[in-house]
Design a protein around this motif. Sequence first.
Motif, PDB file in Angstrom:
ATOM      1  N   GLU A 142      35.563  45.531  44.641  1.00 57.35           N
ATOM      2  CA  GLU A 142      34.193  45.241  43.833  1.00 57.35           C
ATOM      3  C   GLU A 142      33.395  43.895  43.416  1.00 57.35           C
ATOM      4  O   GLU A 142      33.642  43.479  42.777  1.00 57.35           O
ATOM      5  N   VAL A 143      32.343  43.385  44.207  1.00 62.40           N
ATOM      6  CA  VAL A 143      31.981  41.490  43.661  1.00 62.40           C
ATOM      7  C   VAL A 143      30.568  42.615  43.266  1.00 62.40           C
ATOM      8  O   VAL A 143      29.843  42.493  44.993  1.00 62.40           O
ATOM      9  N   ALA A 144      30.183  42.259  42.014  1.00 62.84           N
ATOM     10  CA  ALA A 144      28.616  43.356  41.876  1.00 62.84           C
ATOM     11  C   ALA A 144      28.544  42.427  40.580  1.00 62.84           C
ATOM     12  O   ALA A 144      28.760  42.452  39.657  1.00 62.84           O
ATOM     13  N   PRO A 145      27.270  42.198  40.107  1.00 67.15           N
ATOM     14  CA  PRO A 145      26.313  41.903  41.833  1.00 67.15           C
ATOM     15  C   PRO A 145      26.737  40.185  41.991  1.00 67.15           C
ATOM     16  O   PRO A 145      27.159  39.760  41.436  1.00 67.15           O
ATOM     17  N   THR A 146      25.417  40.713  43.487  1.00 66.64           N
ATOM     18  CA  THR A 146      25.739  39.344  44.351  1.00 66.64           C
ATOM     19  C   THR A 146      24.990  38.200  43.831  1.00 66.64           C
ATOM     20  O   THR A 146      24.711  36.747  44.258  1.00 66.64           O
ATOM     21  N   THR A 147      23.849  38.134  42.887  1.00 70.22           N
ATOM     22  CA  THR A 147      22.600  37.659  42.310  1.00 70.22           C
ATOM     23  C   THR A 147      22.397  37.913  41.140  1.00 70.22           C
ATOM     24  O   THR A 147      22.396  39.112  40.535  1.00 70.22           O
ATOM     25  N   PHE A 148      23.136  36.721  40.291  1.00 68.09           N
ATOM     26  CA  PHE A 148      22.959  36.502  38.541  1.00 68.09           C
ATOM     27  C   PHE A 148      22.446  35.505  38.530  1.00 68.09           C
ATOM     28  O   PHE A 148      21.940  34.121  38.949  1.00 68.09           O
ATOM     29  N   SER A 149      22.049  35.748  36.931  1.00 69.15           N
ATOM     30  CA  SER A 149      21.330  34.878  36.189  1.00 69.15           C
ATOM     31  C   SER A 149      21.760  34.789  35.092  1.00 69.15           C
ATOM     32  O   SER A 149      21.394  35.556  33.963  1.00 69.15           O
ATOM     33  N   PRO A 150      23.519  33.581  34.743  1.00 65.42           N
ATOM     34  CA  PRO A 150      23.589  34.034  33.526  1.00 65.42           C
ATOM     35  C   PRO A 150      22.821  32.841  32.207  1.00 65.42           C
ATOM     36  O   PRO A 150      23.315  31.401  31.839  1.00 65.42           O
ATOM     37  N   LEU A 161      34.430  41.099  38.928  1.00 68.36           N
ATOM     38  CA  LEU A 161      34.959  41.227  39.706  1.00 68.36           C
ATOM     39  C   LEU A 161      36.585  42.560  40.110  1.00 68.36           C
ATOM     40  O   LEU A 161      37.627  41.507  39.572  1.00 68.36           O
ATOM     41  N   ALA A 162      35.916  43.226  40.370  1.00 72.36           N
ATOM     42  CA  ALA A 162      37.354  44.970  40.231  1.00 72.36           C
ATOM     43  C   ALA A 162      38.567  44.150  41.512  1.00 72.36           C
ATOM     44  O   ALA A 162      38.115  44.056  42.875  1.00 72.36           O
ATOM     45  N   TYR A 163      39.872  44.388  40.779  1.00 67.15           N
ATOM     46  CA  TYR A 163      40.744  44.716  41.960  1.00 67.15           C
ATOM     47  C   TYR A 163      41.558  45.363  41.585  1.00 67.15           C
ATOM     48  O   TYR A 163      41.436  46.407  41.147  1.00 67.15           O
ATOM     49  N   ARG A 164      42.796  45.884  42.914  1.00 66.21           N
ATOM     50  CA  ARG A 164      43.778  46.893  42.856  1.00 66.21           C
ATOM     51  C   ARG A 164      45.103  45.784  43.370  1.00 66.21           C
ATOM     52  O   ARG A 164      44.323  44.698  43.699  1.00 66.21           O
ATOM     53  N   VAL A 165      45.934  45.740  41.714  1.00 71.41           N
ATOM     54  CA  VAL A 165      46.792  45.009  43.161  1.00 71.41           C
ATOM     55  C   VAL A 165      48.496  46.506  42.786  1.00 71.41           C
ATOM     56  O   VAL A 165      48.714  46.991  42.601  1.00 71.41           O
ATOM     57  N   SER A 166      49.506  45.506  44.269  1.00 73.64           N
ATOM     58  CA  SER A 166      50.350  46.155  44.550  1.00 73.64           C
ATOM     59  C   SER A 166      51.841  46.494  43.160  1.00 73.64           C
ATOM     60  O   SER A 166      52.060  47.866  43.338  1.00 73.64           O
TER      61      SER A 166
END
Length: 307
Positions: A142-150, A161-166
């Motif tokens: 998952e990559v969210a949101p694709t528009t943001f205002s920091p 930026l969510a991820y999984r690794v083996s």
Amino acid sequence: MRRFFPLALTLALLVGAAGAFAVTARLKLVPSPIVTPEVTSTFSPICGCPTARAEITFSLREGSRVTVDVIDAEGERVARVADGERHDAGPVRFTWDGREDARNDVAPEGSYRMRVELGRRTIVLHNETEIDVTPPVLSASEVAPTTFSPDGDRRADKVRLAYRVSERATVVAMINGRRTLVGRPRTEGKIEWYGKRDGESMRPGLYAVTLVAFDRAGNRSQPAPTAVVRIRYVELAPRRLRVRPGARFAVRVSTDARSYRWRLGRRQGTASGELLRLRAPRLVGRHTLRVFHNGHEAAVALFVRRG
């Protein structure tokens, strides 16, 4: 006589066992000639990175000639990293590039130990090193949101930026191809990007974001699919307007702010929502409508014309 022989045999066995025990006890009291051994736990000879070699370090209590061999699980020699080198008392350091002596090729994946010969004494270090040349497999979920205002208002301030690794690995976020954020070693998690690099806020615009994983040995995964995210603080559309004097007009405001400030000539105020509705100045000519939020602004060129 018959009773004497078994008794003598028993006494002899007891004396022998006592002697062996005494020798063993004395050996335990003799300090090891090697102190504080350390060996790189995992490395990859093919990674082209700082962990491409195994480092072997220890300290000698006394000066000696040192031979260091790498042995496999069966105790067979795989490589020799030191051959009768003379070293004084103190710390010594050796490295192994992961190659076998016989074939000059990378040794098979697996665990190895170091066998150290100091004169007539041989010691096998308990520390193991593992060759790992298999890269981790990474998937970004998952990559969210694709528009943001920091901008620090706690509304869409970051991208997750969510991820999984083996396998357990360190995941790095690459922003426009540049290493920007480093996560903790794990098999699943997320990295949060607040729109900064080296402590500096990034300018509004589009950015390519991808993730890469590195395992403990230094092997690098294939990058995850690239996502495009947009940093947006406040934007106005259209950027140019032509209106009649005193006529009402509307500008679309793109922001995640609950409210924002605007200024048109000497007039100013606060508004909210996607449409900002105002009345044009009566003075013919070019005017500028500005919208502000939390240190950021956008502007529209307003051309007032008769007819």
